[in-house]
Design an enzyme around this catalytic site. Sequence first.
Site, PDB file in Angstrom:
ATOM      1  N   GLN A 152      29.690  46.669  52.217  1.00 40.20           N
ATOM      2  CA  GLN A 152      29.421  48.065  52.565  1.00 40.20           C
ATOM      3  C   GLN A 152      28.758  48.722  51.359  1.00 40.20           C
ATOM      4  OE1 GLN A 152      32.700  50.755  52.647  1.00 40.20           O
ATOM      5  NE2 GLN A 152      31.704  52.201  54.021  1.00 40.20           N
ATOM      6  N   HIS A 174      66.216  32.125  19.118  1.00 39.34           N
ATOM      7  CA  HIS A 174      65.872  33.399  18.475  1.00 39.34           C
ATOM      8  C   HIS A 174      64.439  33.404  17.944  1.00 39.34           C
ATOM      9  CE1 HIS A 174      70.207  32.575  17.490  1.00 39.34           C
ATOM     10  NE2 HIS A 174      69.671  31.468  17.029  1.00 39.34           N
ATOM     11  N   SER A 178      64.210  26.650  11.022  1.00 38.34           N
ATOM     12  CA  SER A 178      63.903  28.077  11.027  1.00 38.34           C
ATOM     13  C   SER A 178      62.640  28.367  10.216  1.00 38.34           C
ATOM     14  CB  SER A 178      65.062  28.855  10.401  1.00 38.34           C
ATOM     15  OG  SER A 178      66.200  28.702  11.195  1.00 38.34           O
TER      16      SER A 178
HETATM   17  C1  UD1 Z   1      43.336  56.901  54.651  1.00 40.52           C
HETATM   18  C2  UD1 Z   1      43.202  57.581  56.015  1.00 40.52           C
HETATM   19  C3  UD1 Z   1      44.380  58.517  56.217  1.00 40.52           C
HETATM   20  C4  UD1 Z   1      45.679  57.720  56.103  1.00 40.52           C
HETATM   21  C5  UD1 Z   1      45.759  56.970  54.787  1.00 40.52           C
HETATM   22  C6  UD1 Z   1      46.937  56.009  54.787  1.00 40.52           C
HETATM   23  C7  UD1 Z   1      40.817  57.750  56.472  1.00 40.52           C
HETATM   24  C8  UD1 Z   1      39.647  58.657  56.519  1.00 40.52           C
HETATM   25  N1  UD1 Z   1      41.953  58.311  56.065  1.00 40.52           N
HETATM   26  O1  UD1 Z   1      43.279  57.904  53.631  1.00 40.52           O
HETATM   27  O2  UD1 Z   1      44.314  59.111  57.515  1.00 40.52           O
HETATM   28  O3  UD1 Z   1      46.799  58.602  56.240  1.00 40.52           O
HETATM   29  O4  UD1 Z   1      44.569  56.181  54.580  1.00 40.52           O
HETATM   30  O5  UD1 Z   1      47.048  55.332  53.591  1.00 40.52           O
HETATM   31  O6  UD1 Z   1      40.706  56.598  56.807  1.00 40.52           O
HETATM   32  N2  UD1 Z   1      37.399  52.222  52.012  1.00 40.52           N
HETATM   33  C9  UD1 Z   1      36.271  51.469  52.291  1.00 40.52           C
HETATM   34  N3  UD1 Z   1      35.059  52.100  52.340  1.00 40.52           N
HETATM   35  C10 UD1 Z   1      34.915  53.427  52.158  1.00 40.52           C
HETATM   36  C11 UD1 Z   1      36.081  54.195  51.903  1.00 40.52           C
HETATM   37  C12 UD1 Z   1      37.312  53.556  51.828  1.00 40.52           C
HETATM   38  O7  UD1 Z   1      36.362  50.243  52.464  1.00 40.52           O
HETATM   39  O8  UD1 Z   1      33.784  53.911  52.228  1.00 40.52           O
HETATM   40  C13 UD1 Z   1      38.697  51.538  51.916  1.00 40.52           C
HETATM   41  C14 UD1 Z   1      39.364  51.745  50.568  1.00 40.52           C
HETATM   42  O9  UD1 Z   1      38.998  50.706  49.674  1.00 40.52           O
HETATM   43  C15 UD1 Z   1      40.862  51.722  50.910  1.00 40.52           C
HETATM   44  C16 UD1 Z   1      40.891  52.145  52.386  1.00 40.52           C
HETATM   45  O10 UD1 Z   1      39.571  52.075  52.874  1.00 40.52           O
HETATM   46  O11 UD1 Z   1      41.413  50.439  50.780  1.00 40.52           O
HETATM   47  C17 UD1 Z   1      41.426  53.560  52.559  1.00 40.52           C
HETATM   48  O12 UD1 Z   1      40.666  54.438  51.758  1.00 40.52           O
HETATM   49  P1  UD1 Z   1      41.371  55.584  50.916  1.00 40.52           P
HETATM   50  O13 UD1 Z   1      40.334  56.296  50.167  1.00 40.52           O
HETATM   51  O14 UD1 Z   1      42.541  55.046  50.174  1.00 40.52           O
HETATM   52  O15 UD1 Z   1      41.885  56.542  52.118  1.00 40.52           O
HETATM   53  P2  UD1 Z   1      43.096  57.556  52.066  1.00 40.52           P
HETATM   54  O16 UD1 Z   1      42.649  58.796  51.416  1.00 40.52           O
HETATM   55  O17 UD1 Z   1      44.287  56.895  51.528  1.00 40.52           O
END
Ligand code: UD1
Length: 437
Positions: free
Chosen positions: A74, A336, A378
């Site tokens: 991505q 030790h 030691s």
């Molecule tokens: C997300 C959820 C939220 C939920 C929470 C639970 C969304 C928008 N929000 O928030 O509703 O309550 O998890 O833990 O999904 N990631 C990607 N690509 C991106 C963005 C993120 O792969 O463009 C991956 C991150 O690496 C991570 C996961 O998605 O492992 C979640 O992203 P994170 O930013 O942690 O979302 P939260 O704010 O925790």
Amino acid sequence: MDQFSAVILAAGRGTRMRSSLPKVLHPLLGVPMLDHVFQHLREAGASDVIVVVGHGSDQIREHLRDADVRVAIQDPQRGTGHALLEALDQCPPRNQTVVVVNGDLPDLDSALVKRLVEQQVSNSAALTVTCGKVDHPQGMGRIIRSADAQISKITEEADLQASEREIQEVNLGLYALDHRQVLPVLRPMVEEDLSTDDSSKEAYLTRLVECLGIAGLHCQGWDCGISSEFAQVNDRRQLAEVSRLLQTRWQNHWMDQGVTIVDPSSTWIEMGVEIGQDTTIEPHTVIRRGVVIGQRCEIGPFAHIRSGTTLEDDVIVGDFVEVNRSRMATGSKAKHLAYLGDVSVGEKANIGAGAVIANYDGTHKHGTEIGNKAFIGSGSVIVAPGSIGSEAVVAAGALVPPGRVVEPGTTVMGVPAKVREDDRNKSDQICEDEKGT
Ligand code: UD1
Ligand code: MG
């Protein structure tokens, strides 16, 4: 049980970690977060795992080099909905049912994943969102339900109305979906969300709930019954909290197997270790990933047992002793202040206080062999590669240079160490107390 594929979302920037290391590679109990998630999915029965990477993708791909996963890229990272679309496009799932999980949930429960799949399949849903009621919903997506209690949307923290802030039911970041039903809705949703000039705008996976509803597809919010905080890791505080949670569970496992941990709060044991029955671990001891410890050993206080180490039965490793990539055979002791690097210590050998087996010459590391019942005095230093025969004695304060072979039963002393001419009375000259018998 129905076959299912799994997608791990691991492309995000992890901004809140404030780290140059991608969030999902941060270790918990010596194991990267991503590996915990992967392991739980495998235990739950995922037959096909796809990992979406983006931020720090080179490091994550390198880490996954030998893993049985497919990787989707991505780039740029435009939100969790966009990440899912990239996964489905680049790595079409091999099963109709797909579990999608955030990569920052190392404490994922494999039994919960199985129940989620059952919910999804038995109701032929397009999407099942795992929901839970938590005491501190701040930062999580809130579940909005319509009058008939059906999930109607998920609202992220930043978009909450004042009246929605008190909602304690949240999105746990774990979903199951039928990709054939979801993809025709997901694609236009992401295109619409990203069709602005604002390059910071993200396409949220959570908006799928609304979009599937509009398309007349069945989306369910499954209350999985979790009532405490779900263990997600967004920042370093949560990393420490979740690590502590896993550590407590892991120590309880070993105590249930017959290991005494005198003070669990000051002891740290990483994953993948083995510890035999009736071994006692004294306070302030750290045992690294993959260490193997036999039965009836005494470890610590203040011992550091590092990866690649095996301690056989009845071994004593005492205070301020570091053992690294070494094997200590049955009944051997280092009680030790010692350092043992890349050493094989024979049965009933004794490593005296302050002895150092120096394995690193500044460029390379070398091994050392210490024979059965050898006695390392030691304050002595053995510079690797070293070979100390069985029942040989290295006198206190001796320096054994690299490559020197100390023959079995002989005594060496001095700096650099030389064979003692008159070896006959050696046992009288080393008092029993120093021998640690
Ligand atoms: C997300 C959820 C939220 C939920 C929470 C639970 C969304 C928008 N929000 O928030 O509703 O309550 O998890 O833990 O999904 N990631 C990607 N690509 C991106 C963005 C993120 O792969 O463009 C991956 C991150 O690496 C991570 C996961 O998605 O492992 C979640 O992203 P994170 O930013 O942690 O979302 P939260 O704010 O925790
Ligand atoms: Mg998160």
